[in-house]
Design an enzyme around this catalytic site. Structure first.
Site, PDB file in Angstrom:
ATOM      1  N   GLN A 131      -0.599   4.367  -6.800  1.00  0.00           N
ATOM      2  CA  GLN A 131      -0.495   4.247  -8.261  1.00  0.00           C
ATOM      3  C   GLN A 131      -1.631   5.018  -8.951  1.00  0.00           C
ATOM      4  O   GLN A 131      -1.467   5.587 -10.030  1.00  0.00           O
ATOM      5  CB  GLN A 131      -0.565   2.761  -8.643  1.00  0.00           C
ATOM      6  CG  GLN A 131      -0.529   2.478 -10.124  1.00  0.00           C
ATOM      7  CD  GLN A 131       0.850   2.648 -10.742  1.00  0.00           C
ATOM      8  OE1 GLN A 131       1.833   2.147 -10.223  1.00  0.00           O
ATOM      9  NE2 GLN A 131       0.924   3.350 -11.858  1.00  0.00           N
ATOM     10  N   ARG A 151       4.273   9.073 -10.461  1.00  0.00           N
ATOM     11  CA  ARG A 151       4.267   8.415  -9.137  1.00  0.00           C
ATOM     12  C   ARG A 151       4.918   9.330  -8.104  1.00  0.00           C
ATOM     13  O   ARG A 151       4.454   9.460  -6.982  1.00  0.00           O
ATOM     14  CB  ARG A 151       5.053   7.094  -9.182  1.00  0.00           C
ATOM     15  CG  ARG A 151       4.511   5.996 -10.078  1.00  0.00           C
ATOM     16  CD  ARG A 151       3.153   5.514  -9.664  1.00  0.00           C
ATOM     17  NE  ARG A 151       3.058   5.133  -8.268  1.00  0.00           N
ATOM     18  CZ  ARG A 151       3.548   4.001  -7.730  1.00  0.00           C
ATOM     19  NH1 ARG A 151       4.138   3.117  -8.493  1.00  0.00           N
ATOM     20  NH2 ARG A 151       3.412   3.735  -6.447  1.00  0.00           N
ATOM     21  N   CYS A 164       1.068   0.185 -15.288  1.00  0.00           N
ATOM     22  CA  CYS A 164       1.709   0.619 -14.035  1.00  0.00           C
ATOM     23  C   CYS A 164       3.194   0.302 -14.010  1.00  0.00           C
ATOM     24  O   CYS A 164       3.948   0.951 -13.293  1.00  0.00           O
ATOM     25  CB  CYS A 164       1.005  -0.016 -12.848  1.00  0.00           C
ATOM     26  SG  CYS A 164       0.987  -1.820 -12.939  1.00  0.00           S
ATOM     27  N   ARG A 174       4.682  -1.704   1.823  1.00  0.00           N
ATOM     28  CA  ARG A 174       4.362  -2.563   0.671  1.00  0.00           C
ATOM     29  C   ARG A 174       4.502  -4.014   1.115  1.00  0.00           C
ATOM     30  O   ARG A 174       5.530  -4.392   1.682  1.00  0.00           O
ATOM     31  CB  ARG A 174       5.300  -2.305  -0.503  1.00  0.00           C
ATOM     32  CG  ARG A 174       5.225  -3.451  -1.528  1.00  0.00           C
ATOM     33  CD  ARG A 174       5.981  -3.204  -2.791  1.00  0.00           C
ATOM     34  NE  ARG A 174       5.307  -2.199  -3.600  1.00  0.00           N
ATOM     35  CZ  ARG A 174       5.519  -2.056  -4.916  1.00  0.00           C
ATOM     36  NH1 ARG A 174       6.346  -2.840  -5.554  1.00  0.00           N
ATOM     37  NH2 ARG A 174       4.879  -1.118  -5.588  1.00  0.00           N
ATOM     38  N   HIS A 232      -3.591  -0.838  -4.720  1.00  0.00           N
ATOM     39  CA  HIS A 232      -2.373  -0.058  -5.017  1.00  0.00           C
ATOM     40  C   HIS A 232      -2.782   1.410  -5.168  1.00  0.00           C
ATOM     41  O   HIS A 232      -2.686   1.987  -6.252  1.00  0.00           O
ATOM     42  CB  HIS A 232      -1.731  -0.601  -6.301  1.00  0.00           C
ATOM     43  CG  HIS A 232      -0.307  -0.155  -6.497  1.00  0.00           C
ATOM     44  ND1 HIS A 232       0.418   0.550  -5.557  1.00  0.00           N
ATOM     45  CD2 HIS A 232       0.545  -0.328  -7.556  1.00  0.00           C
ATOM     46  CE1 HIS A 232       1.616   0.797  -6.022  1.00  0.00           C
ATOM     47  NE2 HIS A 232       1.731   0.271  -7.220  1.00  0.00           N
ATOM     48  N   ASP A 240      -1.722  -4.763 -17.040  1.00  0.00           N
ATOM     49  CA  ASP A 240      -0.726  -5.029 -15.991  1.00  0.00           C
ATOM     50  C   ASP A 240      -0.233  -6.465 -16.218  1.00  0.00           C
ATOM     51  O   ASP A 240      -0.862  -7.229 -16.978  1.00  0.00           O
ATOM     52  CB  ASP A 240      -1.399  -4.876 -14.611  1.00  0.00           C
ATOM     53  CG  ASP A 240      -0.433  -5.031 -13.437  1.00  0.00           C
ATOM     54  OD1 ASP A 240       0.799  -5.048 -13.648  1.00  0.00           O
ATOM     55  OD2 ASP A 240      -0.923  -5.138 -12.289  1.00  0.00           O
TER      56      ASP A 240
END
Ligand code: CP
Ligand code: NVA
Length: 330
Positions: free
Chosen positions: A138, A317, A272, A108, A135, A231
């Protein structure tokens, strides 16, 4: 024809076929079943993975750690303060060292090119745990959540309200195109996804029957919507000075009760996470003091309401990251 993604990296999802994505979704659901039933699935005993985090995380880190342990693997966590990467050792050298010790690498951080280079030099599967541009892990959790709600996702309309050129929105555009969904980016023009990515996804959509709409018109975005997605307005790595401008641009795109009332009655809300839906974070409180906004991208009534699915997403996740690691390492 059987699907096999063993040895592959998971960097953008653009290089995964719809069948490969559906296979990973099926595997995610199966791992969820096994976990819920308490059935041992430690089938990757003896393998080792390393998690590199240059940005902070709750969900992604915990999902990778728990998933790796459930699969029987060993896990090492490294943050910028505890490794040589970048400061005393080049990315290529770091990747080569890690590839000698580990079976897989999660990364990440900031530039997409870093995760691509790790994959290029390490020789082992690399999983993108979020960059400035994408991402992808996700996405499996998100679509699993949509599937749990509606069954077949084809033809379902998912609208992203907010900064529609951030990592999450870009990745939603990709996966919705791959899976034949209706993706709508509802945002002011300067926060719409880049043309190059949109063009690429439109070519995918021609094959899958997906529809892509870019609009600044909120009424168009919410009309017949099955999934209302948002988001945070300022992503990790963006400067604090940008808040004021972003608030001014995105305030009309806030997901609130009035907006949700215009979606389909069966619509769900997704995020998310993390989210600024109240004043119970330091940033949330600072923004309130400075700009008088008690909530940003989503209001508390929606976040705590019956249509909200963000905590199912968060749980998913873990199941879907487990599926990615298993499928690429088994
Ligand atoms: N959604 C997500 O990636 O959360 P974290 O930043 O906590 O990992
Ligand atoms: N767009 C957000 C997603 C966090 C999971 C960020 O990059 O900060």
């Amino acid at each position: 024809m059987g699907v096999n993604v063993r040895g592959r990296s998971f960097l953008t999802l653009l290089d995964y076929t719809p069948d490969e994505i559906r296979y990973l979704l099926g595997l995610s659901a199966e791992f969820k079943r096994l976990k819920r039933a308490g059935i041992d699935h430690s089938s990757l005993k003896g393998k080792q993975v390393v998690l590199l985090f240059e940005k902070t995380s709750t969900r992604t880190r915990c999902a990778f750690e728990v998933a790796a342990r459930d699969l029987g693997m060993g896990v090492t966590f490294l943050d910028p303060g505890s490794s040589q990467m970048g400061k005393k050792e080049s990315l290529a050298d770091t990747a080569k060292v890690l590839g000698r010790m580990y079976d897989g690498i999660e990364y990440r951080g900031y530039k997409q090119s870093v995760v691509e280079d790790l994959a290029k030099y390490s020789g082992v599967p690399v999983w993108n745990g979020l960059t400035d541009d994408f991402h992808p892990t996700q996405m499996l959790a998100d679509i699993l959540t949509v599937q749990e709600e509606f069954g077949d996702v084809r033809g379902r309309k998912l609208t992203f309200f907010g900064d529609a050129r951030n990592n999450v929105a870009n990745s939603l555009l990709v996966i919705c195109s791959k899976l034949g969904m209706k993706f709508c980016a509802c945002a002011p023009e300067e926060l719409q996804p880049k043309k190059e990515l949109v063009d690429r996804c439109r070519r995918v959509a021609e094959e899958t029957g997906a529809e892509i709409t870019l609009t600044a018109d909120i009424e168009e975005g919410i009309r017949d919507c099955d999934v209302v997605y948002t988001d945070i307005w300022v992503s990790m790595g963006e400067p604090d000075e940008i808040w004021e401008k972003r608030i001014n641009l995105l305030k009309p795109y806030q997901v609130n009760k009035e907006l949700m009332a215009k979606a389909k009655p069966t619509a769900i809300f997704m995020h998310c996470l993390p989210s600024y839906h109240d004043r119970l974070t330091t940033t949330g409180e600072e923004i309130y003091q400075k700009f008088g906004l008690p909530a940003m991208e989503v209001t508390d009534d929606v976040f705590l309401g019956t249509q909200a699915r963000q905590f199912d997403e968060a749980e998913n996740r873990m199941h879907s990251i487990k599926a990615v690691m298993y499928a690429t390492l088994k």
